[in-house]
Write an enzyme that holds these catalytic residues in place. Sequence first.
Site, PDB file in Angstrom:
ATOM      1  CB  ALA A   1      66.151  27.263  19.693  1.00  0.00           C
TER       2      ALA A   1
ATOM      3  CB  SER B   1      75.732  31.534  25.205  1.00  0.00           C
ATOM      4  OG  SER B   1      75.306  30.714  24.138  1.00  0.00           O
TER       5      SER B   1
ATOM      6  CD  GLU C   1      64.545  28.229  28.103  1.00  0.00           C
ATOM      7  OE1 GLU C   1      65.639  28.789  28.159  1.00  0.00           O
ATOM      8  OE2 GLU C   1      64.384  27.146  27.525  1.00  0.00           O
TER       9      GLU C   1
HETATM   10  C1  5RP Z   1      68.106  26.997  27.709  1.00  0.00           C
HETATM   11  C2  5RP Z   1      67.752  27.002  26.276  1.00  0.00           C
HETATM   12  C3  5RP Z   1      68.600  27.814  25.369  1.00  0.00           C
HETATM   13  O1  5RP Z   1      67.799  28.683  24.656  1.00  0.00           O
HETATM   14  C4  5RP Z   1      69.316  26.898  24.422  1.00  0.00           C
HETATM   15  O2  5RP Z   1      70.021  25.925  25.154  1.00  0.00           O
HETATM   16  C5  5RP Z   1      70.285  27.671  23.516  1.00  0.00           C
HETATM   17  O3  5RP Z   1      71.326  28.171  24.284  1.00  0.00           O
HETATM   18  P1  5RP Z   1      72.539  28.952  23.650  1.00  0.00           P
HETATM   19  O4  5RP Z   1      72.025  30.268  23.206  1.00  0.00           O
HETATM   20  O5  5RP Z   1      73.553  29.052  24.769  1.00  0.00           O
HETATM   21  O6  5RP Z   1      73.078  28.127  22.511  1.00  0.00           O
HETATM   22  O7  5RP Z   1      66.818  26.397  25.824  1.00  0.00           O
HETATM   23  O8  5RP Z   1      67.279  26.134  28.434  1.00  0.00           O
END
Ligand code: 5RP
Length: 217
Positions: free
Chosen positions: A83, A30, A103
């Site tokens: 993250a 997001s 990633e």
């Molecule tokens: C996806 C990830 C994202 O970077 C992590 O989950 C953070 O997501 P968000 O910005 O929605 O909090 O590692 O695999």
Amino acid sequence: MTQDELKQQVAKAAIEYVKGESIIGVGTGSTVNFFIDLLEDIKGNIDAAVSSSIVTTKRLEKIGIRVIELSEVDQIGVYVDGADEVNPQKKMIKGGGGALTREKIVAAVSKKFVCIVDDSKCVDVMGKFPLPIEVIPMSRSYVARELVKMGGQPVWRENYRTDNGCEIIDVHNLNIMEPMELEKIINNIAGVVTVGLFALRDADVVLVGKGTNVITY
Ligand code: 5RP
């Protein structure tokens, strides 16, 4: 400020890091979605992007950014990604969105990893957020038993498949005191594709949205 406003704020700060880069790496989640929205304004300066997930690829293509295969480039100048947790040493837990393997690959090829988070993600010791581990489906129970031996509580992410056709185990209650060691140990369990600990290849820059400021470290 709402959490979304904090995410928007760090996304905006990250745009400064990709100016002048012809090929960029783009993460998933997001926070990154806000970054992708802002890329539209500078897309004329970007030749192409390497994407870390099918979802991100679709979003990039929708705003007219060309997505290329990682194999088409030797190196990426800057990779921007979110993250789930980040510590003061810039080590991270990632994979809440399930894109951890791609990633990690894109991060490995990138010269600079810019991590963008709101301040709820900043921790001193990682492990409160369940650690995602992508596994080959047939190894799931075996890997889970190994993680129990290490003191974790593995939970299968039910009815979920990654972009690579694999499954995810989320490990609760790990107190991650030695992230680099733990990353190596979990990587060595047969059947593990990727552990969502980004400690060996950590972030180079962390941008944190906190109040009306963006803190950089
Ligand atoms: C996806 C990830 C994202 O970077 C992590 O989950 C953070 O997501 P968000 O910005 O929605 O909090 O590692 O695999």
